[in-house]
Design a protein around this motif. Structure first.
Motif, PDB file in Angstrom:
ATOM      1  N   ALA A  25       0.829  -1.205   0.000  1.00 55.15           N
ATOM      2  CA  ALA A  25       0.000   0.000   0.000  1.00 55.15           C
ATOM      3  C   ALA A  25       0.866   1.259   0.000  1.00 55.15           C
ATOM      4  O   ALA A  25       0.555   2.239  -0.692  1.00 55.15           O
ATOM      5  CB  ALA A  25      -0.925  -0.005   1.216  1.00 55.15           C
ATOM      6  N   LEU A  26       1.955   1.245   0.751  1.00 53.41           N
ATOM      7  CA  LEU A  26       2.856   2.403   0.788  1.00 53.41           C
ATOM      8  C   LEU A  26       3.486   2.658  -0.582  1.00 53.41           C
ATOM      9  O   LEU A  26       3.592   3.808  -1.023  1.00 53.41           O
ATOM     10  CB  LEU A  26       3.945   2.184   1.833  1.00 53.41           C
ATOM     11  CG  LEU A  26       3.526   2.345   3.293  1.00 53.41           C
ATOM     12  CD1 LEU A  26       4.587   1.769   4.214  1.00 53.41           C
ATOM     13  CD2 LEU A  26       3.271   3.816   3.625  1.00 53.41           C
ATOM     14  N   LYS A  27       3.900   1.596  -1.245  1.00 51.76           N
ATOM     15  CA  LYS A  27       4.471   1.758  -2.583  1.00 51.76           C
ATOM     16  C   LYS A  27       3.460   2.411  -3.518  1.00 51.76           C
ATOM     17  O   LYS A  27       3.791   3.356  -4.264  1.00 51.76           O
ATOM     18  CB  LYS A  27       4.886   0.394  -3.149  1.00 51.76           C
ATOM     19  CG  LYS A  27       6.068  -0.253  -2.473  1.00 51.76           C
ATOM     20  CD  LYS A  27       6.315  -1.639  -3.084  1.00 51.76           C
ATOM     21  CE  LYS A  27       7.453  -2.373  -2.446  1.00 51.76           C
ATOM     22  NZ  LYS A  27       7.640  -3.735  -3.025  1.00 51.76           N
ATOM     23  N   ARG A  28       2.234   1.921  -3.490  1.00 48.88           N
ATOM     24  CA  ARG A  28       1.192   2.454  -4.360  1.00 48.88           C
ATOM     25  C   ARG A  28       0.886   3.904  -4.007  1.00 48.88           C
ATOM     26  O   ARG A  28       0.700   4.752  -4.891  1.00 48.88           O
ATOM     27  CB  ARG A  28      -0.073   1.601  -4.228  1.00 48.88           C
ATOM     28  CG  ARG A  28      -1.166   1.984  -5.205  1.00 48.88           C
ATOM     29  CD  ARG A  28      -0.820   1.558  -6.604  1.00 48.88           C
ATOM     30  NE  ARG A  28      -1.910   1.759  -7.526  1.00 48.88           N
ATOM     31  CZ  ARG A  28      -1.831   2.473  -8.643  1.00 48.88           C
ATOM     32  NH1 ARG A  28      -0.694   3.043  -9.001  1.00 48.88           N
ATOM     33  NH2 ARG A  28      -2.867   2.597  -9.438  1.00 48.88           N
ATOM     34  N   PHE A  29       0.848   4.199  -2.718  1.00 51.38           N
ATOM     35  CA  PHE A  29       0.567   5.561  -2.275  1.00 51.38           C
ATOM     36  C   PHE A  29       1.617   6.530  -2.825  1.00 51.38           C
ATOM     37  O   PHE A  29       1.274   7.566  -3.421  1.00 51.38           O
ATOM     38  CB  PHE A  29       0.550   5.620  -0.744  1.00 51.38           C
ATOM     39  CG  PHE A  29       0.314   6.990  -0.185  1.00 51.38           C
ATOM     40  CD1 PHE A  29      -0.970   7.450   0.065  1.00 51.38           C
ATOM     41  CD2 PHE A  29       1.382   7.839   0.096  1.00 51.38           C
ATOM     42  CE1 PHE A  29      -1.193   8.727   0.567  1.00 51.38           C
ATOM     43  CE2 PHE A  29       1.174   9.114   0.595  1.00 51.38           C
ATOM     44  CZ  PHE A  29      -0.119   9.553   0.835  1.00 51.38           C
ATOM     45  N   PHE A  30       2.897   6.201  -2.650  1.00 49.87           N
ATOM     46  CA  PHE A  30       3.944   7.139  -3.065  1.00 49.87           C
ATOM     47  C   PHE A  30       4.155   7.154  -4.575  1.00 49.87           C
ATOM     48  O   PHE A  30       4.654   8.141  -5.119  1.00 49.87           O
ATOM     49  CB  PHE A  30       5.247   6.847  -2.314  1.00 49.87           C
ATOM     50  CG  PHE A  30       5.220   7.368  -0.905  1.00 49.87           C
ATOM     51  CD1 PHE A  30       5.242   8.732  -0.665  1.00 49.87           C
ATOM     52  CD2 PHE A  30       5.123   6.506   0.171  1.00 49.87           C
ATOM     53  CE1 PHE A  30       5.191   9.232   0.627  1.00 49.87           C
ATOM     54  CE2 PHE A  30       5.068   6.991   1.466  1.00 49.87           C
ATOM     55  CZ  PHE A  30       5.109   8.368   1.699  1.00 49.87           C
ATOM     56  N   GLU A  31       3.760   6.103  -5.266  1.00 51.26           N
ATOM     57  CA  GLU A  31       3.763   6.147  -6.723  1.00 51.26           C
ATOM     58  C   GLU A  31       2.718   7.126  -7.245  1.00 51.26           C
ATOM     59  O   GLU A  31       2.873   7.691  -8.334  1.00 51.26           O
ATOM     60  CB  GLU A  31       3.468   4.756  -7.294  1.00 51.26           C
ATOM     61  CG  GLU A  31       4.603   3.766  -7.177  1.00 51.26           C
ATOM     62  CD  GLU A  31       4.179   2.347  -7.515  1.00 51.26           C
ATOM     63  OE1 GLU A  31       5.064   1.473  -7.576  1.00 51.26           O
ATOM     64  OE2 GLU A  31       2.961   2.100  -7.702  1.00 51.26           O
ATOM     65  N   THR A  32       1.665   7.322  -6.471  1.00 45.56           N
ATOM     66  CA  THR A  32       0.520   8.110  -6.936  1.00 45.56           C
ATOM     67  C   THR A  32       0.533   9.542  -6.446  1.00 45.56           C
ATOM     68  O   THR A  32       0.180  10.459  -7.194  1.00 45.56           O
ATOM     69  CB  THR A  32      -0.792   7.443  -6.475  1.00 45.56           C
ATOM     70  OG1 THR A  32      -0.794   6.066  -6.876  1.00 45.56           O
ATOM     71  CG2 THR A  32      -1.994   8.141  -7.080  1.00 45.56           C
ATOM     72  N   VAL A  33       0.929   9.765  -5.202  1.00 45.08           N
ATOM     73  CA  VAL A  33       0.827  11.112  -4.646  1.00 45.08           C
ATOM     74  C   VAL A  33       1.823  12.035  -5.356  1.00 45.08           C
ATOM     75  O   VAL A  33       2.977  11.651  -5.593  1.00 45.08           O
ATOM     76  CB  VAL A  33       1.067  11.092  -3.114  1.00 45.08           C
ATOM     77  CG1 VAL A  33       2.547  10.914  -2.760  1.00 45.08           C
ATOM     78  CG2 VAL A  33       0.519  12.365  -2.468  1.00 45.08           C
ATOM     79  N   PRO A  34       1.423  13.230  -5.765  1.00 45.48           N
ATOM     80  CA  PRO A  34       2.357  14.151  -6.418  1.00 45.48           C
ATOM     81  C   PRO A  34       3.528  14.497  -5.493  1.00 45.48           C
ATOM     82  O   PRO A  34       3.374  14.533  -4.271  1.00 45.48           O
ATOM     83  CB  PRO A  34       1.495  15.385  -6.705  1.00 45.48           C
ATOM     84  CG  PRO A  34       0.081  14.873  -6.718  1.00 45.48           C
ATOM     85  CD  PRO A  34       0.042  13.765  -5.712  1.00 45.48           C
TER      86      PRO A  34
END
Length: 209
Positions: A25-34
């Motif tokens: 989830a953290l990987k996905r979050f930081f891939e997405t957040v500007p």
């Protein structure tokens, strides 16, 4: 108020708690957040106390922002567009213009690292956000409630999308969640909240399947 304190008060603070299943989830979050929102991000996860952590190196592959592990007795100045991560066997707390690491007083098994950090986040000035991702147990629920009571916003991973639903589910059960979404949509919504001051009503808006 000094210029440093005024700048900190204007900088959004985003505390992120995760545990079992949280790395994905953290990987996905930081891939997405500007990477240009001007916010400081502090990541608190449950780590094995007797092993080195590679969390900072792992997350650095998924964001252009600098990722810093906060080591023992260090006070890292909070900077915009920077990610701070917990070190093994240490607790993190916001201390005015910095995030600091120190040893736990509680024995292993009685520690609630996410709650502890969220409580310090609730006392911080300025715009504050608590993000709760996949994890077992209820660590983070009480702290998220305090963030909400302090005027901050609480964003929670949709339990249907979490590998382990107990931690986000505990926040939702307490009525502390302002937004409930899958991780990528959660990151996008956070960006709109920071950038545009989006309203959160109606509360706990879940994405359509």
């Amino acid at each position: 108020m000094t210029t440093e304190h005024a700048d900190r008060a204007r900088m959004p603070l985003v505390g992120i708690g995760a545990s079992a299943g949280g790395l994905q989830a953290l990987k996905r979050f930081f891939e997405t957040v500007p990477d240009d929102l001007g916010a400081a991000y502090v990541v608190v996860v449950h780590l094995a106390p007797d092993h080195d952590s590679e969390l900072d190196a792992i997350l650095a592959h998924h964001t252009k922002m600098p990722v810093v592990q906060v080591g023992d007795h260090r006070q890292e100045p909070l900077r915009p567009d920077c990610v701070y991560v917990i070190a093994p066997d240490r607790k993190l707390e916001i201390t005015d213009t910095a995030v600091g690491a120190s040893p736990f007083e509680q024995p292993r098994g009685q520690r609630a690292a996410i709650d502890l950090f969220f409580r310090s986040l609730a006392a911080a000035p300025g715009r504050i956000f608590a993000v709760v991702l996949s994890g077992g147990g209820s660590d983070g629920a009480a702290g998220a409630e305090q963030v909400k009571e302090a005027g901050g916003l609480v964003l929670v991973q949709d339990t249907a999308q979490a590998l382990h639903e107990s931690m986000p589910g505990s926040v939702i059960a307490r009525g502390a969640a302002d937004v409930v979404l899958p991780v990528a949509e959660l990151a996008q919504r956070l960006a709109r909240l920071i950038r545009d001051g989006d309203a959160v009503a109606p509360l706990a808006t879940v994405a359509d399947p």
